[in-house]
Design a protein around this motif. Structure first.
Motif, mmCIF file in Angstrom:
data_model
loop_
_atom_site.group_PDB
_atom_site.id
_atom_site.type_symbol
_atom_site.label_atom_id
_atom_site.label_comp_id
_atom_site.label_asym_id
_atom_site.label_seq_id
_atom_site.Cartn_x
_atom_site.Cartn_y
_atom_site.Cartn_z
ATOM 1 N N TYR A 32 -12.380 -0.666 1.879
ATOM 2 C CA TYR A 32 -11.749 0.515 1.289
ATOM 3 C C TYR A 32 -12.365 0.834 -0.078
ATOM 4 O O TYR A 32 -12.643 1.999 -0.389
ATOM 5 N N ASP A 33 -12.567 -0.187 -0.880
ATOM 6 C CA ASP A 33 -13.196 0.032 -2.183
ATOM 7 C C ASP A 33 -14.592 0.636 -2.017
ATOM 8 O O ASP A 33 -15.008 1.500 -2.812
ATOM 9 N N LYS A 435 -2.730 1.877 -1.879
ATOM 10 C CA LYS A 435 -3.625 0.743 -1.663
ATOM 11 C C LYS A 435 -2.833 -0.543 -1.443
ATOM 12 O O LYS A 435 -3.296 -1.453 -0.742
#
Length: 448
Positions: A32-33, A435
């Motif tokens: 995701y980052d 997140k």
């Protein structure tokens, strides 16, 4: 080549090829980052938001002053063919230059359309903010779905590999029993047929796994070496609060898609007023300073004239070919269309929230039931194998029991993936997906 690397990674061989003592798999949060910086859809949404942020400045420009400077330099040629004016003293011709410049300052005082545009631009900015939030939550969902789909594809390949190994063992056993004249040919044929069927499924699963990894590449821009896999012992919880009406109402109020569309409706409504401004007069204050220099002409000597003007300019629209009324009718139709889209998304939010909520609830029930089915199926397979060795059962019964066992394992893994995805979808529908929720899913994963 990518598929071979994936399979090797799961088996641990990939780690050896990289000459490392520990092979760290990519988990959901890590991807995701990376996706925040590499996903084209989300990056495009960021640029769209940056462009949308300029609309307010542009709208206010319609009420701010404008300053224009103009300069002309002309070469003139004059030929007097005939004249009754004694000034010319007969016929003749001459060439002379002239130049002029003008500086004009205009301050709008009343422009109805520009005033409406400012309010519309503010709504467009709110819509752009909501779209960026929606895009980020959509990225979380797309990545999670792609990640869990890849895990399911890896599971499928693993189940088929185990089933293929079991079928090979069964075929070997059938050959041995047939050679010893204590088995039947039909047992060998059954084992051969089942092995061929599993091989076909395995070939299809390889393609599915490759495609699943490509889906991750589309989002992240890199090829994951391997993925962190789902833990065996996970605790499933019902949605909190365990009330579908709560989630339905929250989704119909806060669904990011609804928030975006509500702003779109308001933008369309303000467009009607903006187009109606074409019927209103405009009033401007104008300050103009100009200078004109001309050298000698046939009419006499040169001149330089400087002029200063201060004026109020009133412009009253009377008729523009029907374009103003036509644009207003167009904006009314688009406004009604935006309202219908809002109704559609509102109904979709109701259906999707119910589907996600009950998807979580049913996944919890399914996992519980499938765990029981798994224990029962393992016991069944053990009994079938013992019965076959004692010549009390057929090979097809053993093969069917093995197939049923892996089918239960497959369904159990998918139920866990469905639980995770529906949990994320439910939060996304009510606009609270963050997140931290991806971290919740990530805690279910283990790096191998």
């Amino acid at each position: 080549m990518r598929l071979k690397a994936v399979v090797s990674a799961r088996a641990g061989v990939f780690c050896l090829l990289l000459a490392t003592s520990v092979c760290q798999a990519d988990d959901l949060l890590g991807l995701y980052d990376a996706a925040l910086k590499a996903d084209p859809q989300f990056q495009g949404a960021i640029f769209d938001h940056a462009a949308g942020a300029e609309v307010v400045t542009q709208a206010w420009a319609g009420y701010r002053p404008t300053i224009n400077f103009e300069y002309d330099k002309v070469d003139n040629t004059q030929d007097v063919i005939s004249s009754v004016n004694p000034t010319f003293n007969g016929l003749g011709s001459t060439s002379f230059p002239s130049s002029s410049w003008a500086l004009t300052f205009t301050q709008p005082i009343f422009r109805y359309a520009n005033y409406q545009r400012i309010g519309q631009a503010k709504e467009e900015l709110k819509q752009a903010d909501a779209q960026l939030i929606q895009s980020q939550q959509a990225l979380m969902l797309r990545l999670s779905e792609a990640y869990l789909t890849a895990l399911a594809a890896e599971d499928e390949l693993g189940f088929l590999r185990a089933e293929r190994s079991a079928a090979e063992q069964q075929l070997k056993l059938a050959f041995g029993r047939e050679a010893a004249a204590i088995g039947r040919s039909v047992d060998r044929y059954d084992a051969e047929a089942r092995l061929a069927s599993v091989e076909a499924d395995y070939a299809f699963a390889e393609v599915s796994l490759r495609d699943a990894y490509e889906a991750l590449y589309e989002i992240v821009g890199t090829d994951p070496a391997s993925l962190a896999t789902l833990k065996g012992d996970v605790e499933l919880k019902q949605p909190e609060p365990a009330d579908d009406q709560y989630w339905i109402k929250a989704a119909m109020q806060n669904n990011p898609a609804l928030v975006v569309q509500r702003h779109a409706v308001d933008v369309a409504r303000r467009e009607i007023a903006l187009q109606n401004g074409g019927h209103f007069p405009t009033l401007d204050a104008v300050l103009r300073k100009s200078n004109q220099f001309t050298e000698s002409t046939l009419a006499g000597g040169g001149s330089e004239v400087e002029t200063q003007e201060i004026m109020l300019r009133l412009s009253v629209p009377i008729y523009a070919g029907g374009s103003v009324s036509s644009k207003k009718r167009e904006s009314v139709a688009l406004y009604k269309s935006a309202e219908q889209d809002l109704t559609r998304i509102l109904r979709e939010s109701r259906r999707q929230s119910k589907d996600a909520y009950w998807g979580v609830v049913n996944a919890v029930k399914r996992v519980g039931a499938l765990n029981k089915a798994l224990s029962a199926q393992e016991a069944t397979l053990s009994l079938r194998r013992a019965a076959y060795k004692s010549r009390l059962d057929t090979a097809i019964s053993v093969l069917d029991a093995e197939r049923d066992l892996y089918s239960v394992k497959r369904d159990l893994a998918q139920a866990k993936y469905d639980y995770l995805l529906n949990s994320l979808r439910l939060k996304a529908l009510v606009g609270v997906l963050t997140k931290d929720d991806l971290g919740f899913v990530n805690n279910w994963l283990q790096k191998s």
